[in-house]
Structures are given as structure tokens and as C-alpha cells.
Design an enzyme around this catalytic site. Structure first.
Site, short mmCIF file in Angstrom:
data_model
loop_
_atom_site.label_atom_id
_atom_site.label_comp_id
_atom_site.label_asym_id
_atom_site.label_seq_id
_atom_site.Cartn_x
_atom_site.Cartn_y
_atom_site.Cartn_z
N ARG A 196 36.77 -28.72 -23.64
CA ARG A 196 37.95 -28.83 -24.51
C ARG A 196 38.02 -27.63 -25.43
O ARG A 196 37.00 -26.99 -25.73
CB ARG A 196 37.92 -30.12 -25.30
N GLU A 296 42.62 -34.59 -34.93
CA GLU A 296 41.93 -33.72 -35.90
C GLU A 296 42.63 -32.36 -35.98
O GLU A 296 42.89 -31.83 -37.06
CB GLU A 296 40.47 -33.56 -35.49
N ARG A 300 44.32 -30.56 -29.01
CA ARG A 300 43.05 -30.42 -28.30
C ARG A 300 43.41 -30.38 -26.82
O ARG A 300 44.04 -31.32 -26.31
CB ARG A 300 42.14 -31.61 -28.57
N CYS A 342 38.38 -28.20 -38.82
CA CYS A 342 36.96 -28.27 -39.18
C CYS A 342 36.30 -26.91 -38.90
O CYS A 342 36.47 -26.36 -37.81
CB CYS A 342 36.28 -29.36 -38.36
N THR A 344 33.45 -26.17 -38.05
CA THR A 344 32.49 -26.17 -36.95
C THR A 344 33.15 -25.78 -35.63
O THR A 344 32.46 -25.45 -34.67
CB THR A 344 31.81 -27.55 -36.76
N ARG A 351 34.12 -26.72 -26.63
CA ARG A 351 32.95 -27.57 -26.44
C ARG A 351 32.96 -27.97 -24.97
O ARG A 351 33.84 -28.68 -24.50
CB ARG A 351 32.99 -28.81 -27.34
N ARG A 379 24.90 -35.61 -28.13
CA ARG A 379 25.67 -36.72 -28.73
C ARG A 379 25.51 -37.96 -27.86
O ARG A 379 25.08 -37.87 -26.72
CB ARG A 379 27.17 -36.39 -28.77
N GLU A 384 31.08 -37.99 -30.92
CA GLU A 384 30.30 -37.65 -32.10
C GLU A 384 30.00 -38.92 -32.90
O GLU A 384 30.83 -39.83 -32.98
CB GLU A 384 31.11 -36.69 -32.97
#
Ligand code: ATP
Length: 427
Positions: A196, A296, A300, A342, A344, A351, A379, A384
Site C-alpha cells: 500500500r 487516515e 490509501r 502521520c 511514520t 508498506r 504486526r 496495527e
């Protein structure tokens, strides 16, 4: 000539600004204009300010605000610092706590971005969720520069990416996907593979600063873009969350296709305002290509399938990303790469993960340590903050920033290949 163009519901008008006007003055003038027209919202302020131009949606409160942060917000920031460093925060190990020093608080507590976001908007989630690993979110793209004394430290700590470093140019891996043949051709260990990436629509702030109308407008734009997919493999349908049956939603989540609801880290970051308006999922018939809308991140983009054919999954993702970026422009920063809510996820935003069972290796006490040394993140299989079920783990690349999209996939590929070798040798 600097220009700010203001449009609002039902009517639109234009304001012209002289190049000598500062950003603050632009906001003040827009604010006056707003009061004089007595409209409820300003639906877009396009200000060609210096190098970049941006379209933001501002509420009247945001526009009317002066650059100074109000006393109540400053107090909240100071209380947040005291909480993190008092008895309540004693067990907190977040990067927020580590890097929100007194000096940083003093330097940043009176700053506000053009859309009105303050330091409190960045740290709110981590102050409520003392168990967070990171604890900060960027309320808009500008937050990464305005609040750099905090974000840069956290980014450096998390990604090992110093303020002097720069995200390499985009390399999605076009022409190189053959380097990723199936990792587990006999299907002994790997159940499924997923890659993703995240994207933010240029000109819109991130979740906490979005109005309901922003959400709906963005949803409309991306829906239109999805309908332009001509590739047979990518063609699909958009399913809005608003109106989706609870059973359908639950099933899509259980099958790993849809985002979960009610994540407290996102809720306390003010990322769930107006939920479920403007949120939804696009997917092709086989559910091997999916796009999450306004969870988020604004978007995505996801490619996934059963088995371990990383090359095929990446091929499909590349086609999907190339298709959508022709239709909607995304926010990219010269230093930080693709911008995400975010920190991160900045940079490549990639990812790449496998759902994998490694019974012998996972039984070792140092399993997580082994994975970390290989730059892998572990994970549970429901995402997560979830646990492993039946010995199956979600293992992915750890790094997202400072390496290209192709390198991020390769990090997962090489690391998982090594884990399988170790599993086979393990007594
Ligand atoms: N390799 C995989 N195969 C099948 N499903 C997967 C795989 N990797 C992740 N998923 C599923 O994708 C969903 C989303 O996972 P998760 O929220 O952890 O990650 P993400 O989408 O990368 O976002 P974030 O890192 O922001 O949480 C979950 O249901 C998870 O089980």
C-alpha cells in the site's frame, strides 16, 4: 501580484492582493471580506504565496483568527507538557514525550499554520494516548515546516532521517518487478501479500482541518478519477461508507479489505470528524486493487492477493498509482517526499507486507529482534495494534522515508526471504 481568490457557497468573488502583503495580512483581509459578505464558510482561499500555491478550506473561525494562538490553547499545550512529564506520563515512552522539550514548547506554542492549526493539533492524540509509540500527527502540510523543531526530531528518531537528508526521487519499480518472483512458491508459509501507499490531495489540509464540505468535495473528485480507470484489472466500483450496511462493513474489515473504525489514536487526533461522510472504498471485482478514501490519509492505494507473488502485486499497484495521478495532483515535499498525516508514513509511504506463519522462528524469544535487525516490522494479522492469530504475523518493511518505493518493497522482500531461510534451518 499575489492573488487570493475566494469562493464560497452560492456566490463567488475575488480579492486582489498586492505583493507586499504578508500571509498574515492576506488572512486578515480574507477575514474582513468574509465578515462583510456575511457568509458562513469560505470554500477556498487560493493564495499564490511565494513558491507554492494552495487551496484550503477555512472556517470563519480559522480565518478570523489572528496569527497569535489564543490563551486557552497555549494553556492546553502547557498542560499537555506537564501531563507527559508528570506522574500520569511516567510510563509514557512515546517519541512525542521524548522530543517535546520545554524549549520546543516555548518556541512553538504561539505558532499557527495558515489554516489555523496549532501545536496542540499536532500533539493532541499522543497526549490522550500515553501508550502511543509516536504520538504526533500533522494537521496540514505546513505543520511539517512550521513545527519542524518537533517533527524533525521525531522523524529523525523514527526513520533515522536527518534534517539534511532528502527523499530520493520517485522509483515505483517500473521495469524491475521481475526481481520479485514469488517468495514462497510452494505456499508453505505465506498466506497473502499486500503493498500500500498513501497520497494526499494537493491543496487540501489533513483530517483535523477538513470541513464536511471538503470531505464531500474530495470524495467527488476521487470518485470521478476512479471512473477513468480503463485497465480491465483495475476497473471497479466505489462504495461509500455512508449508507453501507454494518454487516457488509464488518465482513470487509474481517477479510482485510477495509479500514477499521474507531481507532482511538485517530479519534484523538481529530481525524474522524463528520464520519462517515466522504469516506469509502473503491475496489475491483477481485478485491485485488483497492483505494481507501479519507480514512487516515486522503487516499490509501492498495494492491493485494493471496500467495507470495510480490512482483505481480507491485505491478498492479504501479498501474493503479499511475492511473490516478493523471487525474488528481498529490502533495509532495522536496525533502519529505509524499506527504501523509502521520510522520511514520512520509517519503515512499510504502508498506509492503506478507501474512506469514513461521512456527519455529516465531517461537524464539528473539523473533522480534531478528525481524528488527532485518529492518522488518511485525504486526498482528488484523493490522496495527492487533495480535497474531494462529501463529500468522503481518511482516513488512520498517522504513518508508529516505528510500524509494522500489527499495521499500525490496527491504521487505529480502528480509522475508531471509526469515524463510532461517525457518527452514531452524531445528
Ligand atoms: N499481507 C497482507 N495480506 C492480507 N491482509 C493484509 C496484509 N497486510 C495487511 N493486511 C490487512 O490490511 C488491513 C490494514 O492493516 P494496517 O492498518 O495494519 O496497515 P496499513 O493499511 O498499512 O495502515 P497503517 O500502517 O496506517 O495502520 C488489515 O486488515 C490487515 O490485516
Amino acid at each position: 501580484m499575489k492573488k487570493a481568490q475566494i469562493g464560497y457557497y452560492r456566490r463567488s468573488s475575488r480579492l486582489k492582493f498586492d505583493s507586499s502583503h504578508s500571509t498574515l495580512r492576506l488572512v486578515e483581509m480574507a477575514s474582513q471580506f468574509l465578515r462583510s459578505t456575511n457568509s458562513r464558510y469560505v470554500a477556498g482561499v487560493l493564495a499564490a504565496l511565494g513558491a507554492g500555491s494552495a487551496v484550503y478550506t477555512l472556517t470563519p473561525q480559522q480565518l478570523q483568527a489572528k496569527s497569535e494562538v489564543d490563551a486557552a490553547t497555549i494553556k492546553k499545550i502547557e498542560e499537555a507538557y506537564a501531563k507527559l512529564n508528570g506522574p500520569e506520563g511516567a510510563k509514557c515512552k512515546s517519541l512525542l514525550k521524548k522530543h517535546l522539550t520545554k524549549e520546543v514548547v516555548e518556541k512553538l506554542k504561539t505558532k499557527r499554520t495558515k489554516v489555523g492549526a496549532t501545536l496542540y493539533d499536532c500533539i493532541r492524540s499522543g497526549v490522550y494516548n500515553l501508550d502511543a509509540g509516536v504520538g504526533v500527527y500533522a494537521p496540514d502540510a505546513e505543520a511539517y515546516t512550521l513545527f519542524a523543531p518537533l517533527f524533525d526530531k521525531i522523524i529523525e528518531d523514527y526513520h533515522g532521517f536527518s534534517p539534511k537528508q532528502k527523499q530520493p526521487p520517485v522509483d515505483l519499480g517500473e521495469g524491475k518487478t521481475k526481481e520479485f518472483p514469488p517468495l514462497d512458491p510452494k505456499g508453505k508459509y505465506i498466506k497473502s501479500t499486500r503493498i500500500r501507499c498513501g497520497r494526499s490531495l494537493k491543496g487540501y489540509p489533513f483530517n483535523p482541518c477538513l470541513t464536511q464540505d471538503n470531505y464531500l468535495e474530495m470524495e467527488g473528485k476521487v470518485k470521478k478519477a476512479f471512473s477513468e480507470y480503463s485497465d480491465k484489472e483495475l476497473k471497479g466500483k466505489y462504495y461509500p461508507l455512508d449508507g453501507m450496511g454494518k454487516d457488509t462493513q464488518k465482513q470487509l474489515i474481517a477479510d482485510h479489505f477495509l479500514f477499521k473504525e474507531g481507532d482511538r489514536h485517530l479519534q484523538y487526533a481529530n481525524a474522524c470528524n463528520f464520519w462517515p461522510k466522504g469516506r469509502g472504498i473503491f475496489h475491483n471485482n477481485d478485491k485485488t486493487f483497492l483505494i481507501w478514501v479519507n480514512e487516515e490519509d486522503h487516499m490509501r492505494i492498495i494492491s493485494m492477493q493471496e500467495g507470495s507473488d510480490v512482483g505481480a502485486v507491485l505491478d498492479r499497484l504501479i498501474k493503479g498509482v499511475r492511473g490516478i495521478e493523471k487525474q488528481v495532483p498529490f502533495s509532495r515535499d522536496d525533502r519529505l517526499g509524499w506527504l501523509t498525516f502521520c510522520p511514520t508514513n512520509l517519503g515512499s509511504t510504502v508498506r509492503a507486507s506478507v501474512h506469514i506463519a513461521l512456527p519455529k522462528l516465531a517461537a524464539r524469544k528473539d523473533f522480534i529482534e531478528i525481524c528488527e535487525k532485518l529492518n522488518l516490522q511485525v504486526r498482528g494479522i488484523h493490522g496495527e495494534h492487533s495480535d497474531s492469530v494462529g501463529g500468522v504475523y503481518d511482516i513488512s518493511n520498517k522504513a518508508r522515508l529516505g528510500l524509494s518505493e522500489y527499495q521499500a518493497v525490496k527491504q521487505m522482500y529480502d528480509g522475508v526471504k531471509k526469515l524463510i531461510e532461517m525457518e527452514e534451518k531452524q531445528k
